[in-house]
Design an enzyme around this catalytic site. Structure first.
Site, PDB file in Angstrom:
ATOM      1  N   ASP A  83      -1.509  -2.291  73.143  1.00  0.00           N
ATOM      2  CA  ASP A  83      -0.374  -2.054  73.191  1.00  0.00           C
ATOM      3  C   ASP A  83       0.164  -1.187  71.995  1.00  0.00           C
ATOM      4  OD1 ASP A  83      -1.527  -4.412  72.183  1.00  0.00           O
ATOM      5  OD2 ASP A  83       0.925  -4.856  71.807  1.00  0.00           O
ATOM      6  N   HIS A  86      -7.572  -1.608  80.016  1.00  0.00           N
ATOM      7  CA  HIS A  86      -5.861  -2.253  79.231  1.00  0.00           C
ATOM      8  C   HIS A  86      -5.362  -1.278  78.312  1.00  0.00           C
ATOM      9  CE1 HIS A  86      -2.013  -3.951  79.904  1.00  0.00           C
ATOM     10  NE2 HIS A  86      -2.139  -3.568  79.028  1.00  0.00           N
ATOM     11  N   ASP A  95     -12.895  -5.365  86.339  1.00  0.00           N
ATOM     12  CA  ASP A  95     -12.424  -4.112  85.651  1.00  0.00           C
ATOM     13  C   ASP A  95     -11.516  -3.444  86.036  1.00  0.00           C
ATOM     14  OD1 ASP A  95     -13.044  -1.798  83.260  1.00  0.00           O
ATOM     15  OD2 ASP A  95     -14.182  -0.871  84.863  1.00  0.00           O
ATOM     16  N   GLU A 104      -8.439  -6.280  78.451  1.00  0.00           N
ATOM     17  CA  GLU A 104      -7.871  -4.839  77.503  1.00  0.00           C
ATOM     18  C   GLU A 104      -8.967  -4.844  76.430  1.00  0.00           C
ATOM     19  OE1 GLU A 104      -3.655  -6.507  76.214  1.00  0.00           O
ATOM     20  OE2 GLU A 104      -3.636  -5.250  75.404  1.00  0.00           O
TER      21      GLU A 104
HETATM   22  O1  9MR Z   1      -6.354 -11.926  71.352  1.00  0.00           O
HETATM   23  C1  9MR Z   1      -5.279 -13.087  72.216  1.00  0.00           C
HETATM   24  C2  9MR Z   1      -5.832 -14.331  72.907  1.00  0.00           C
HETATM   25  O2  9MR Z   1      -6.630 -14.512  71.979  1.00  0.00           O
HETATM   26  C3  9MR Z   1      -4.208 -15.050  72.964  1.00  0.00           C
HETATM   27  O3  9MR Z   1      -4.581 -16.602  73.818  1.00  0.00           O
HETATM   28  C4  9MR Z   1      -3.207 -13.938  73.787  1.00  0.00           C
HETATM   29  C5  9MR Z   1      -2.022 -14.221  74.150  1.00  0.00           C
HETATM   30  O4  9MR Z   1      -1.059 -14.591  73.051  1.00  0.00           O
HETATM   31  O5  9MR Z   1      -2.811 -12.750  72.723  1.00  0.00           O
HETATM   32  C6  9MR Z   1      -4.622 -11.739  73.206  1.00  0.00           C
HETATM   33  O6  9MR Z   1      -3.813 -10.586  72.091  1.00  0.00           O
HETATM   34  C7  9MR Z   1      -3.452  -9.526  72.473  1.00  0.00           C
HETATM   35  C8  9MR Z   1      -1.324  -9.511  72.146  1.00  0.00           C
HETATM   36  O7  9MR Z   1      -0.514 -10.706  71.662  1.00  0.00           O
HETATM   37  C9  9MR Z   1      -1.238  -8.571  71.986  1.00  0.00           C
HETATM   38  N1  9MR Z   1      -2.118  -7.448  71.750  1.00  0.00           N
HETATM   39  C10 9MR Z   1      -3.153  -6.984  73.046  1.00  0.00           C
HETATM   40  C11 9MR Z   1      -3.920  -8.739  73.157  1.00  0.00           C
HETATM   41  C12 9MR Z   1      -5.124  -8.614  73.966  1.00  0.00           C
HETATM   42  O8  9MR Z   1      -5.266  -8.999  74.963  1.00  0.00           O
END
Ligand code: 9MR
Length: 842
Positions: free
Chosen positions: A343, A661, A709, A718
């Site tokens: 993102d 992602h 994947d 991601e």
């Molecule tokens: O890495 C984060 C993970 O530990 C959390 O459980 C999750 C849900 O809150 O969010 C992950 O972080 C994401 C973030 O919220 C937005 N950018 C992408 C991150 C990786 O997926």
């Protein structure tokens, strides 16, 4: 909510058709398979999405939302689920229970997800305060892989509350069962093994007694044989497995294979150089994640793109970013930094651990990083590229600090990101969303304090002004966090960006105090560290450390970076204890994983790596081979020795993740865009499979199988800045070819007038051979400089000092040399790590 589609759908105008279906019950359809994912809301709200004007949440086991008043059309407010397969001619039973307070009439639709939104079922349930059950049937007039169910709830002048539960769509075809292609049943590190390192593989087999195995070279000649060890059923994969150990074979070569139980593994190398490129690749990832600067195609062929978020339309930022409504009355210039992940958000908590870990990799061995290593715009400026790259993020973190004179001055805003989630693909410079600063949080403030304190010592040799700016910011942040110790990020503030919420910041306090103490030596920070429960507690969680668990960062630095804490020996021993714990987990695991919770976390691969960081640090502290072997074996899992038989690092291994992602490495969606660059870590198996794609395809998965994947699987696949950072750290350790040298060093220093110190170094040859001509290398804590030397020729680059002599040191003998140095602000502890002719003493 689906992050990729919800915002887009919210903007689309729905085409209203007249209600068609008749409520009835079709017993036949009821027998059919369930198509709705998480209709009972036992697994949170995903994969349900909604329009941006409401925040559905689970309330007493139901999905509830406050519906805003003042909307005109039913489709102004929607909750829905996508990607439901319909089969032409099949009859479906659609059921749900729902309530409204006050009572309302809603619209329940099953429809085409795009214009003209053809409705296959359209009902107008009369919703009461006490709630009712509803059931309908319809026959699908077409086959469609991606119908959607939506609840249209807009059109009310007054606000109201909606709740629903037990949403079910039964009938049609059995949902697709996804069978990953896991290739041969003999699982190896597909990149290879170090000649002197452990060499283990895992065999998936029905056999319960030992099997014979053969190691073959590239000519298919058998070069070693042995018997496997049955390990029973591995809980993380549900597979019956054996392990095999071919560690006694050390001959370098390419394209070896292992055969057992009639299966032959994918090829792998045995070579001392298998990890040579990985640190650089893992670090190069950061340049292409940069915000606020054009990515030059000359530096990254195939990855060039215009600068993102520099105030050029259609971007709205990041030069003048306002707060969310009501949060502040100023704007900030928060240009730059790294995009967090796939993102376009930038988050201080996550940026914090990422930049910390890059700086920590550097601080572990400052001589291991050079200028020009990473092919970045700053290459050639005379400073190690890793510091230039980390500074790109650190400058952003500094910019997130609340300015003087404003409420909560000194705190850091938690994050800045788009107002709504955007779809994929979307290059950064094309993002049209409003960018907003979110409220300051204690966690973000302490991340700033910690990393700025760390930066203050590490940048001192290169840029004293930047170092001083960081120290000032760190002190301010610390004071602001102390004054506001419990401002937590809102767990529901997750629209358009991640929440990164954390309601326990005692660990962030400990980490920040540790960094401030190491940099300043001041009593306030020392007292805080010593009084913190994290200083003596068992902080070595099975699940590893991450952005929300940061006490470990402080403990690791207190153990490895020279400081005068009174219980330093205990601190160092505690890291070794942590490593022992992870070694025990690894030994019990048939895939050699030092991470084995019953369910795997989001981003499990980074937790696996962080447990390896603890083992690696124990090796650094003790020189005991078992810890280094543990790190080497641990890496095998990420590079192919796993249930899916794939590597999680792009470009490493014959079958590797490549569709992580991301809105800009979105080749899977647009062939004009690239895949993620070589050296990009995928988040990895995640038992909670929060995204709809994973929920559809991986339902009921055993932990290691909770991964796909696919670019749409944001919960398992991601890429992020805080996952590549442990990859960079661990691969730097793995690429380090230094061995332990037979030497002992005594370094003593004392003041020598204002701003100066005298140091004497005695080096003893504890080996068995006479050393004829030698170098001794160490690093200063921060900005100390050598002025004049005696007994050896000293040269300095940054904080790294190298002493050279043509003299001889016989076994058991010592030589002394010394220098006068210029002091720097803060403590001047004796260096603890010395490299004698390239190898570490001790
Ligand atoms: O890495 C984060 C993970 O530990 C959390 O459980 C999750 C849900 O809150 O969010 C992950 O972080 C994401 C973030 O919220 C937005 N950018 C992408 C991150 C990786 O997926």
């Amino acid at each position: 909510m689906t992050r990729s589609r919800a915002a887009l759908l919210a903007l689309l105008t729905m085409v209203a058709l007249s209600p068609a279906a008749t409520p009835a019950v079709a017993a036949q359809a009821d027998e059919g398979p369930e198509q709705i994912v998480n209709g009972t809301f036992d697994a949170g709200t995903a994969p349900w999405w909604s329009t941006g004007n409401l925040t559905p949440a689970v309330d007493a086991g139901r999905l509830c939302a406050d519906i805003p008043g003042g909307t005109v059309n039913p489709w102004d407010v929607i909750i829905g689920q996508n990607d439901l397969p319909l089969v032409e001619g099949e009859t479906y039973a659609y059921r749900f229970s729902a309530s409204a307070a006050p009572a309302k009439v809603g619209r329940a639709l099953v429809q085409l997800p795009v214009d003209p939104y053809t409705q296959y079922l359209s009902a107008a349930p009369e919703l009461s305060v006490s709630g009712n059950d509803y059931s309908y049937t319809f026959t699908a007039p077409v086959s469609l892989p991606n119908a959607q169910v939506v609840f249209q709830l807009g059109g009310s002048a007054e606000p109201w509350r909606f709740c629903m539960d037990d949403v079910s769509l039964k009938g049609g075809a059995e949902p697709e069962v996804y069978e990953p292609d896991t290739g041969p049943r003999v699982r190896v590190n597909m990149v290879g093994y170090l000649p002197a390192g452990p060499k283990k593989a895992t065999v998936v087999t029905a056999a319960t007694t030992p099997l014979s195995w053969e190691l073959k070279n590239a000519d298919k000649r058998t070069v070693a044989t042995g018997r496997t060890t049955p390990r029973g059923v591995d809980a993380s994969s549900g597979q019956n497995v054996h392990t095999l150990d071919f560690g006694a074979y050390r001959k370098p070569g390419e394209d070896y294979t292992l055969t057992a139980d009639g299966e032959t593994s994918r090829p792998f190398d045995i070579s001392p150089g298998i990890y040579d490129d990985l640190p650089t690749d893992a670090l190069k990832f950061y340049y292409t994640q940069r915000s606020g600067i054009e990515i030059l195609d000359t530096l990254r062929p195939g990855y060039g793109r215009p600068a993102g978020h520099v105030g050029v339309a259609p971007n709205q930022g990041d030069l003048n970013v306002p707060c969310q409504p009501g949060v502040c009355d100023y704007t900030l210039n928060v240009k730059g930094g790294w995009y967090d992940a796939g993102d376009h958000g930038k988050y201080v908590v996550n940026g914090g651990i990422s930049v910390y870990q890059l700086m920590a990799a550097y601080e572990r061995d400052k001589a291991a990083f050079r200028d020009g290593q990473l092919d970045i715009p700053e290459s050639g400026n005379g400073r190690p590229d890793i510091l230039d790259e980390a500074r790109w993020e650190q400058e952003f973190l500094l910019s997130m600090q609340v300015p003087d004179g404003k409420p909560l001055a000194g705190m850091a805003h938690h994050k800045i990101h788009d107002q709504n989630w955007t779809g994929l693909p979307l290059l950064p410079h094309l993002d049209p969303q409003l960018r907003e600063l979110h409220p300051p949080s204690t966690a973000a403030t302490l991340n700033l304090a910690a990393t700025a304190a760390q930066a203050a010592r590490l940048y001192a040799p290169y840029d004293a002004a930047f170092a001083a700016r960081n120290l000032t910011a760190a002190r301010k942040a610390w004071a602001a966090a102390k004054a506001n110790p419990a401002r937590y990020a809102d767990p529901n503030d997750g629209n358009g960006g991640g929440a990164y919420n954390d309601a326990d910041v005692s660990d962030e306090f400990y980490w920040a105090a540790a960094e401030l103490f190491i940099t300043t030596g001041e009593k306030e920070f020392k007292d805080f560290v010593l009084a913190s429960p994290h200083h003596t507690g068992d902080i070595w969680r099975d699940r590893g450390f991450d952005w929300g668990n940061t006490a470990q960062l402080g403990r690791l630095d207190l153990a490895t970076v020279p400081n005068v804490l009174p219980d330093r020996a205990r601190v160092r021993q505690s890291v070794v204890d942590g490593a022992e714990k992870y070694l025990a987990i690894q030994r019990a695991h048939a895939y050699g994983l030092a991470y084995d919770p019953p369910d795997f976390d989001w981003g499990s691969n980074n937790l696996v790596l962080n447990n390896l960081v603890v083992m690696a640090t124990a090796y650094d502290l003790t020189g005991q081979e078992k810890y280094r072997a543990g790190v080497r074996e641990g890496m095998d899992y990420l590079l192919g020795r796993n249930a899916l038989n794939q590597s999680y690092v792009t470009g490493y291994g014959e079958v590797a993740s490549k569709n992580q992602h991301s809105r800009w490495y979105a080749r899977q969606l647009d062939p004009a865009l690239p895949n993620p660059p070589r050296g990009t870590l995928a988040g990895g198996p995640n038992s909670s499979i929060q995204d709809p794609l994973a929920q559809r395809l991986l339902r009921g998965c055993k932990p290691q199988f909770c991964y796909i994947d696919h670019i749409e699987s944001w919960a398992t696949n991601e890429l992020t800045i805080n996952w590549n950072s442990p990859l960079a750290w661990v691969s730097t350790f793995l690429a380090d070819k230094g061995e332990r040298a037979g030497c002992r060093v005594r370094y003593s220093a004392h003041g020598a007038g204002p701003g100066a110190f005298d140091a004497q170094i005695v080096i003893e040859n504890t080996g068995k051979e006479s050393v004829d001509g030698w170098t001794l290398r160490w690093s200063f804590l921060s900005g100390q400089r050598v002025r004049t030397d005696w007994g050896a020729a000293l040269s300095q680059s940054g904080a790294v000092v190298t002493a050279r002599s043509r003299g001889t040191i016989k076994p058991g003998r010592s030589v002394a040399f010394g220098f006068t140095g210029t002091a720097a602000p803060g403590p001047n502890p004796a260096p603890e790590v010395f490299h004698f002719n390239g190898d570490r003493c001790g």
